[in-house]
Design an enzyme around this catalytic site. Structure first.
Site, PDB file in Angstrom:
ATOM      1  CG  ASN A  10      -1.769   1.160   1.414  1.00 24.34           C
ATOM      2  OD1 ASN A  10      -1.335   2.286   1.203  1.00 24.34           O
ATOM      3  ND2 ASN A  10      -3.005   0.932   1.811  1.00 24.34           N
ATOM      4  CE  LYS A  13      -1.516  -0.742   5.661  1.00 22.90           C
ATOM      5  NZ  LYS A  13      -1.406  -2.190   5.755  1.00 22.90           N
ATOM      6  CD  GLU A  39      -6.254 -16.516   0.456  1.00 21.16           C
ATOM      7  OE1 GLU A  39      -7.404 -16.535   0.903  1.00 21.16           O
ATOM      8  OE2 GLU A  39      -5.660 -17.501  -0.016  1.00 21.16           O
ATOM      9  CG  ASP A  68      -3.700  -6.398   9.089  1.00 15.15           C
ATOM     10  OD1 ASP A  68      -3.629  -6.368   7.840  1.00 15.15           O
ATOM     11  OD2 ASP A  68      -4.735  -6.757   9.679  1.00 15.15           O
ATOM     12  CE1 TYR A 154     -13.498   2.299   4.394  1.00 18.15           C
ATOM     13  CE2 TYR A 154     -11.325   1.380   4.866  1.00 18.15           C
ATOM     14  CZ  TYR A 154     -12.624   1.216   4.432  1.00 18.15           C
ATOM     15  OH  TYR A 154     -13.061  -0.026   4.030  1.00 18.15           O
ATOM     16  CG  HIS A 180      -4.193   4.278  12.777  1.00 19.98           C
ATOM     17  ND1 HIS A 180      -4.115   5.458  12.076  1.00 19.98           N
ATOM     18  CD2 HIS A 180      -4.395   3.316  11.840  1.00 19.98           C
ATOM     19  CE1 HIS A 180      -4.283   5.219  10.782  1.00 19.98           C
ATOM     20  NE2 HIS A 180      -4.448   3.920  10.618  1.00 19.98           N
ATOM     21  NE  ARG A 181       0.219   2.880   8.775  1.00 18.73           N
ATOM     22  CZ  ARG A 181      -1.008   3.226   8.351  1.00 18.73           C
ATOM     23  NH1 ARG A 181      -1.319   4.493   8.125  1.00 18.73           N
ATOM     24  NH2 ARG A 181      -1.910   2.300   8.135  1.00 18.73           N
TER      25      ARG A 181
HETATM   26  O1  ITT Z   1      -1.696  -5.357   3.458  1.00 18.55           O
HETATM   27  P1  ITT Z   1      -0.855  -4.243   2.865  1.00 18.55           P
HETATM   28  O2  ITT Z   1      -0.060  -4.676   1.664  1.00 18.55           O
HETATM   29  O3  ITT Z   1       0.001  -3.564   3.877  1.00 18.55           O
HETATM   30  O4  ITT Z   1      -1.863  -3.106   2.318  1.00 18.55           O
HETATM   31  P2  ITT Z   1      -3.442  -3.038   2.539  1.00 18.55           P
HETATM   32  O5  ITT Z   1      -3.925  -1.770   1.947  1.00 18.55           O
HETATM   33  O6  ITT Z   1      -4.097  -4.312   2.070  1.00 18.55           O
HETATM   34  O7  ITT Z   1      -3.537  -2.916   4.117  1.00 18.55           O
HETATM   35  P3  ITT Z   1      -4.409  -3.729   5.189  1.00 18.55           P
HETATM   36  O8  ITT Z   1      -4.622  -5.118   4.748  1.00 18.55           O
HETATM   37  O9  ITT Z   1      -3.751  -3.507   6.515  1.00 18.55           O
HETATM   38  O10 ITT Z   1      -5.801  -2.954   5.169  1.00 18.55           O
HETATM   39  C1  ITT Z   1      -5.868  -1.672   5.722  1.00 18.55           C
HETATM   40  C2  ITT Z   1      -7.158  -0.995   5.312  1.00 18.55           C
HETATM   41  O11 ITT Z   1      -7.417   0.079   6.218  1.00 18.55           O
HETATM   42  C3  ITT Z   1      -7.269   1.322   5.548  1.00 18.55           C
HETATM   43  N1  ITT Z   1      -6.393   2.186   6.342  1.00 18.55           N
HETATM   44  C4  ITT Z   1      -5.368   1.804   7.154  1.00 18.55           C
HETATM   45  N2  ITT Z   1      -4.721   2.856   7.632  1.00 18.55           N
HETATM   46  C5  ITT Z   1      -5.334   3.940   7.132  1.00 18.55           C
HETATM   47  C6  ITT Z   1      -5.105   5.316   7.240  1.00 18.55           C
HETATM   48  O12 ITT Z   1      -4.069   5.796   7.924  1.00 18.55           O
HETATM   49  N3  ITT Z   1      -5.931   6.138   6.591  1.00 18.55           N
HETATM   50  C7  ITT Z   1      -6.954   5.669   5.863  1.00 18.55           C
HETATM   51  N4  ITT Z   1      -7.230   4.382   5.677  1.00 18.55           N
HETATM   52  C8  ITT Z   1      -6.423   3.512   6.304  1.00 18.55           C
HETATM   53  C9  ITT Z   1      -6.585   1.017   4.212  1.00 18.55           C
HETATM   54  O13 ITT Z   1      -6.976   1.929   3.217  1.00 18.55           O
HETATM   55  C10 ITT Z   1      -7.095  -0.395   3.926  1.00 18.55           C
HETATM   56  O14 ITT Z   1      -8.385  -0.335   3.374  1.00 18.55           O
HETATM   57 MG    MG Z   2      -3.712  -6.048   3.041  1.00 19.31          MG
END
Ligand code: ITT
Ligand code: MG
Length: 194
Positions: A10, A13, A39, A68, A154, A180-181
């Protein structure tokens, strides 16, 4: 530890994690090694973070850090939660945000509380039996319509009361102080004495 691989595909992130980690450790992207995403079969943020870090460490031979994260909405009993990335059929940010607004249609402000959650998992090697796990939470509420262009996911729907704006209206620097991060990373850095 001199270098580590960041186990995320992502881009939003990755940008935040790199800025939060700083320069004391060389950070390699998982995309240098593989485009295959494991997965996310876990039932918790913790399991999924470990699973992603283990996979990244296996294919890179490096220590691995995974994130995550997701959004838990009170009115939806914690959904989308660990399914945040795959909430809508399309799985994209726009589709996920649209589905969330539909799920909360007609729900008054006072009942639109939500939290961003982030779990970071650091594995020194693929078989590390004692991963370092750190978490962070960020309280907010879900807006009636998207606001702002920064951030990702989001962020345009997440209202941060102390700043009187959405997290997509915060600068990168301010989001990286409050999110949060950011909180999870601060705890991880303490544990690593960074
Ligand atoms: O698993 P990776 O490869 O790291 O990438 P991902 O996007 O699939 O990441 P996740 O499985 O952890 O899912 C996180 C979800 O929460 C959302 N999210 C997490 N942190 C966020 C943030 O700081 N602002 C907005 N949305 C966030 C993000 O957009 C994803 O829809
Ligand atoms: Mg993911």
């Amino acid at each position: 530890m001199k270098e580590l691989v960041l186990a995320s595909h992502n881009a939003g992130k990755l940008r935040e994690l790199q800025a939060l980690l700083g320069n004391s450790i060389k950070i390699r992207s998982i995309s240098e090694f593989s485009s295959v995403e494991p997965e996310e079969t876990g039932l918790t943020f913790i399991e999924n973070a470990i699973l992603k870090a283990r996979h990244a460490s296996q294919i890179s031979g490096l220590p691995a850090l995974a994130d995550d994260s997701g959004l838990t909405v009170d009115y939806l009993q914690g959904a989308p939660g660990i399914h945040s990335a795959r909430y809508s059929a399309s799985g994209g940010d726009a589709g996920n945000n649209r589905k969330l607004l539909e799920a909360l249609q007609g729900v008054p402000e006072a009942q639109r509380g939500a939290q961003f959650v982030c779990v970071l998992a650091l594995l020194q090697h693929a078989n590390d039996p004692l991963p370092i796990i750190c978490e962070g939470h960020w309280q907010g509420r879900i807006l009636l319509a998207p606001q702002g262009m920064n951030g990702f996911g989001y962020d345009p729907l997440f209202y941060v009361a102390e700043q009187r704006c959405s997290s997509a209206e915060l600068s990168n620097e301010l989001k990286n102080q409050l999110s949060h991060r950011a909180q999870a990373m601060q705890r991880l850095k303490q544990q690593l004495a960074l």
